[in-house]
Design an enzyme around this catalytic site. Structure first.
Site, PDB file in Angstrom:
ATOM      1  N   GLU A  70      -7.481  -5.572   3.943  1.00 47.92           N
ATOM      2  CA  GLU A  70      -7.716  -6.817   3.196  1.00 47.92           C
ATOM      3  C   GLU A  70      -8.976  -6.742   2.341  1.00 47.92           C
ATOM      4  OE1 GLU A  70      -5.510  -9.068   2.978  1.00 47.92           O
ATOM      5  OE2 GLU A  70      -4.180  -8.394   4.569  1.00 47.92           O
ATOM      6  N   GLY A  77       2.995  -2.881   8.663  1.00 48.96           N
ATOM      7  CA  GLY A  77       3.318  -3.089  10.079  1.00 48.96           C
ATOM      8  C   GLY A  77       4.799  -3.395  10.238  1.00 48.96           C
ATOM      9  N   THR A  80       0.830  -1.207   0.000  1.00 51.32           N
ATOM     10  CA  THR A  80       0.000   0.000   0.000  1.00 51.32           C
ATOM     11  C   THR A  80       0.868   1.264   0.000  1.00 51.32           C
ATOM     12  OG1 THR A  80      -1.761  -1.151   1.140  1.00 51.32           O
ATOM     13  CG2 THR A  80      -1.746   1.246   1.335  1.00 51.32           C
TER      14      THR A  80
END
Lengths: 668, 668
Positions: A436, A193, A154
């Protein structure tokens, strides 16, 4: 200050005495057998009894930076313990599942784990997209945590539409390297993350350019930081993205790339390759990575069920302990669970958590069947699986998030306390509505499948989730107070709405709009189409599961499961009443029957409500809630939690002398 | 790192160019005239341009304790500035309103002000419940901030049901003192803002005992801390209650009392008194304190509207700037506001924010009329006002909270960032659903009024909000695509549902249930009754307001307002379609007309969406959102905000050497 007794609250004792079924039987049923219950409990003991993983000050009192530091500390301990289990042969995927994304992990690191993506995305991507040599080179290093990776897809400017990613990887045949760049601000990677300060490697997804041509997005292994010093490498602009609604320990990061050179062999080449001279060799099939995406959505349906159960446990136990107001004057203050409006906030979500768990189990089995077929080259059932996973992920995460908020609000002011653990539970679950696959986007993908099927019903008999469409439109079963009737009514409604949306698309095309424009102009209806289709599957799966359990469970438990099924079905019917009145044999006068049925189910479930949530068997450390603990000592725990605030360590905070006293004295 | 340009985003420039009406005209209309716009801007300049009120590090990165300390610092500055305005004669209630509870205050202290309750509850209670001597003694000290007070009513065990409060104040005629005690843990005061470490006085609500008899709850002035040292006085067990979903700078506190003695004259005695010998003298009327409670609910309806506008501004501007995916293949990525599903997430809430603002204005006027009547001894219209305020507070806060979440989710992952300011906006608004009357409890109070009216329609003609009940049941206006029809349909629905709920109560009573039990068993329907009644009032008020504005606004603005009215009405009708199909002339085939009408309104509003939210005229500091700023430089601002994270000050966090490196090396 106040010492908490170890006695169980008398209201909860009474509730448990009045329970009509064996809660242990339900626990084993939900866990999938007594062995799995025991495995879970052993795993919980192994992690939660470890003094190294306890904290004196709850993380919510820490600064953002301290939260991160504590999370790294605990993450390292957690993964060392996971490795220990593996080495002792006590491993298995359940450990990873529970520790990385499950309830056990969130009991230790309530607001996220900065190393999760190493296991959840980095290693699986190496395995799924690396060729044999790459796997040999990288997987052992990653598996032994010699390197820590993340997955950077992303960007600031692109999430949903991954074809639009802007990061470039341009092949330079003179040095046999790729040169990676972020050509714009919007090309910065954003969200991964552990990317901020934890990982030293990442799989970076970038537009591949070679010999002057763009071949679309491909994955590349990029070293981010020096392995010894952890300093960012040249051309790597990296940091964390800042505070969020939740998951503030996950160290979500950003990444800008400026002429970062990596060896050719750092492109993951299982599916496509760039040869030394720059020749691009295409992947044989692009559907091969489809599976992982679906897998994660299957997992999210299960997670939605589990988090919803957690919130139900907290709110139900609190509602049994809390007394307030009066139903009749001069009567003592009742347990708030005796207010019908409170039951209406709690019990439908208890039933929904069963519905989602059974949907998740069924979806998991379907996923395994279809991916099994994939290995034999059979792709026929993949679109249906994809469509179903999209709809169930969207419906279950949206309803779970809404449910958790309703349950939190049902706990009044105390539900607003962090120590109730309801706010952070919501923070984790509402995020699932976005990641997701954003829910609206997913529902439109389901709708695309449904419209396609509707326009060509040829092979519909072989597609279990949609075969009802063949006949449902012409069904007009007279109203009947039964789950079977509700299922047929939902099917008729779904079919009618698909038919109507399809006609509206066609009308618009007839009127001169391009098909895609017509699709967009019909998309509000299309989202509703996919939503009702998803709910139809969930009710039917719940029904089928309860049917299949008949004879295998005790009559007492069977009765409770039947009540939960009926409640979920009738609650769904009432919430869709506008559609059902419009498209089925349901008439206004039947609404009174549905309402009375629903109310009678609330009354039937009332005596077992605490027993049902007890059966979910969340350890107190997992619930992590002053309102939800097994002993029900709600008020003592609230006070005890307040004592942990560092502000309460001193009777007078320094701000009095610094700011308040000068202000007061200036006014005299 | 990345320097932000001052240029306005070209998408926003184009949107503003295409706007069909004068946004300034709408700004003045919403503010209540150009003078009030100017006052607001002056006030904003006075506070927001003050360098003393700027922070380098956004408060979300601080520890809980640091957040409090910074809040006290800023609160002292803010109130000094308020006093300065008062002294200069530039005061007025708008300053207090905006600084204490309004948008300006939340721009400076995003997560709450620890001194707010001093002005909002402590001083008003002294004024409202102190007798003349007490006012003389206390109000000047409080007004000049010589003392800082709060208002301690809610306890750990009691919020909604204040008659159940457990704190006792027992009169001791030998010393002419009251002795205050918290006889149980649940008697601890819990929640009052500023109680933790800020206030040195509180009005404490306690059960009054004198001469061996309990006379119910009364207010007492209790000194909590030494005025010089700020140390808690003997018998005062005090602290803060810990972290919450939001409002973490408000310093909500707990208070336990152990034989705390206060002079007799510290009982606030305007309404009731205890004489020196312990004789209790009763209040002439207990309805006199009713007004304040209603006042706060009126304010909350306005706040719901304002916060919703804020979220609409953020999400709408972001949706104009954000490009993603494709509608047609090969077309450039469209602004996400061009997806119909996105419009459906944004525009109904824009229209709702107008609906709530007009409802708030109307309610405010009604409140002033009714309280004016009160002073002449006329109490007839009080129950209706109370009922209306309950319903409007419940509907507007619930819808605003839900709307803010939908708008946040409509911003995808970026909406989850604290820097979007959507999470904390939600945190503030969802709290409104609970405080000042929990929404379900309030709706049941409205229902109680409606059922009473239904059972006795005698004076209904004089009660403007319910007079429709006289005829609505027999209305059966044929469907018509008009707001007027929707209003009549909502009225018919509300009347039908009241009638049905009333019959169900009666049926239950006939079957032998006590009236109160029957009421509880019908309460799910009763909540729905009050909800639809509230919505009916809101649509009708919106309609009446737009009618009354005709001729006073430009035709261009008039068209926009009419579209917003229609959208709110048709959206309400669609959301209530189950009820409308059941109780009115609406038939399934008409649903297509309503849906098409709604979609045509989305299309009509689309070109003006940015213009409408621009008209709300939130300063960037008030929006406090990387996604919502006027210039639309979304991505630059997100990156800029991330740079403020203290974690990003160092390239390598100390946790690498402390925890991560040892972990990595242990695995080799």
């Amino acid at each position: 200050m106040v010492s908490r007794s170890n006695k169980v609250n008398p209201d909860l004792i009474r509730e448990r005495q009045n329970c009509t079924f064996d809660t242990l039987e339900l626990t084993h049923l939900l866990d999938g057998g007594i062995e799995r219950t025991n495995d879970r409990k052993n795993r919980e003991n192994f992690f939660l009894n470890d003094p190294e993983l306890q904290s004196k000050v709850p993380s919510e009192y820490l600064s953002h930076k301290e939260k991160y530091e504590e999370a790294v500390k605990k993450a390292a301990i957690i993964f060392r313990k996971v490795q220990q289990l593996q080495n002792e042969g006590r491993g298995g995927m359940d450990n990873f599942r529970e520790i990385l994304g499950g309830q056990l992990g969130s009991a230790i690191l309530k607001d996220g784990n900065p190393l999760t993506l190493h296991y959840v995305m980095f290693i699986p991507t190496l395995m799924g997209q690396g060729n044999v040599e790459q796997q040999a080179e990288w997987i052992q290093r990653a598996w032994s945590c010699d390197i820590i990776g993340t997955y950077a897809q992303t960007e600031l400017g692109h999430g949903t539409f991954i074809r639009g990613l802007e990061t470039t990887a341009t092949y330079d045949p003179t040095t046999e390297e790729f040169v990676l760049n972020s050509p714009t601000i919007t090309a910065y990677k954003w969200w991964p993350g552990g990317l901020g300060h934890s990982a030293n490697y990442a799989v970076v997804v970038a537009q591949l350019y070679t010999l002057g041509k763009c071949y679309g997005i491909h994955p590349f292994i990029v070293q981010l930081r020096d392995e010894e010093t952890h300093h960012p490498l040249p051309g790597i602009k990296i940091g964390e993205i800042g505070c969020k609604l939740g998951m503030n320990s996950t160290n979500n990061g950003y990444l800008g790339l400026e002429n970062v050179r990596i060896p050719r062999k750092h492109m993951l080449m299982k599916n496509s390759q760039v040869l030394t001279d720059g020749t691009y060799v295409k992947s044989p099939s692009s559907k091969l990575t489809y599976g992982t995406m679906i897998f994660v959505r299957v997992v999210l349906v299960q997670d939605a069920a589990t988090y919803l159960k957690k919130a139900c446990t907290i709110a139900t136990r609190y509602s049994a302990v809390r007394h307030q107001s009066q139903i009749k004057p001069d009567d003592p203050e009742p347990q708030i669970m005796d207010f019908l409006t409170q039951q209406y906030k709690l019990f439908p979500f208890i039933s929904a958590s069963f519905a989602f768990q059974y949907a998740a189990t069924w979806l998991w089995n379907t996923y395994n069947n279809v991916t099994g077929e994939l290995e034999t080259g059979q792709l026929d059932n993949l679109p249906e699986l994809h469509s179903t996973a999209c709809a169930l992920k969207a419906v279950s995460t949206a309803d779970a998030a809404r449910g958790i908020e309703i349950l939190r609000l049902a706990c009044g002011g105390h539900g607003y306390m962090t120590s109730s653990n309801l706010p952070s539970t919501y923070g984790l679950v509402t995020a699932m509505c976005t990641y997701e696959g954003e829910n609206t986007v997913l529902l439109l993908q389901t709708a695309r499948f449904l419209i396609k099927i509707w326009q060509n019903k040829q092979d519909i008999q072989n597609l279990p989730t949609v075969k009802y469409l063949e006949t449902a439109l012409t069904l007009n079963n007279p109203f009947e107070k039964s789950v079977k009737w509700i299922i047929s009514a939902l099917q008729q409604t779904a079919a009618s709405k698909i038919d109507l949306a399809n006609r509206h698309i066609n009308d618009r095309v007839q009127a001169g709009q391009a098909y895609e424009t017509a699709w967009n102009n019909t998309s509000i209806e299309l989202v509703a189409v996919a939503d009702i289709h998803g709910r139809t599957i969930i009710v039917e799966t719940f029904y089928n599961t309860i049917q299949s359990l008949k004879g295998t469970v005790s009559p007492q438990l069977g009765t409770v499961l039947e009540q939960l099924l009926e409640l979920y079905a009738v609650d769904t019917a009432l919430k869709c009443s506008g559609d059902l009145l419009r498209f089925t044999a349901l008439e206004g006068r039947h609404m009174v029957v549905l309402q009375a049925w629903m109310e009678s189910l609330l009354a039937a479930i009332r005596p077992n409500a605490v027993g049902i949530v007890d059966s979910f068997d969340f350890r107190d450390e997992v619930l992590s809630s002053a309102l939800g603990a097994y002993d029900g000592n709600v008020y003592e725990r609230l006070l005890e939690e307040a004592q942990k605030s560092p502000l309460n360590e001193e009777p007078v905070n320094k701000s009095f002398d610094l700011y308040l006293k000068p202000f007061i004295k200036s006014n005299l």
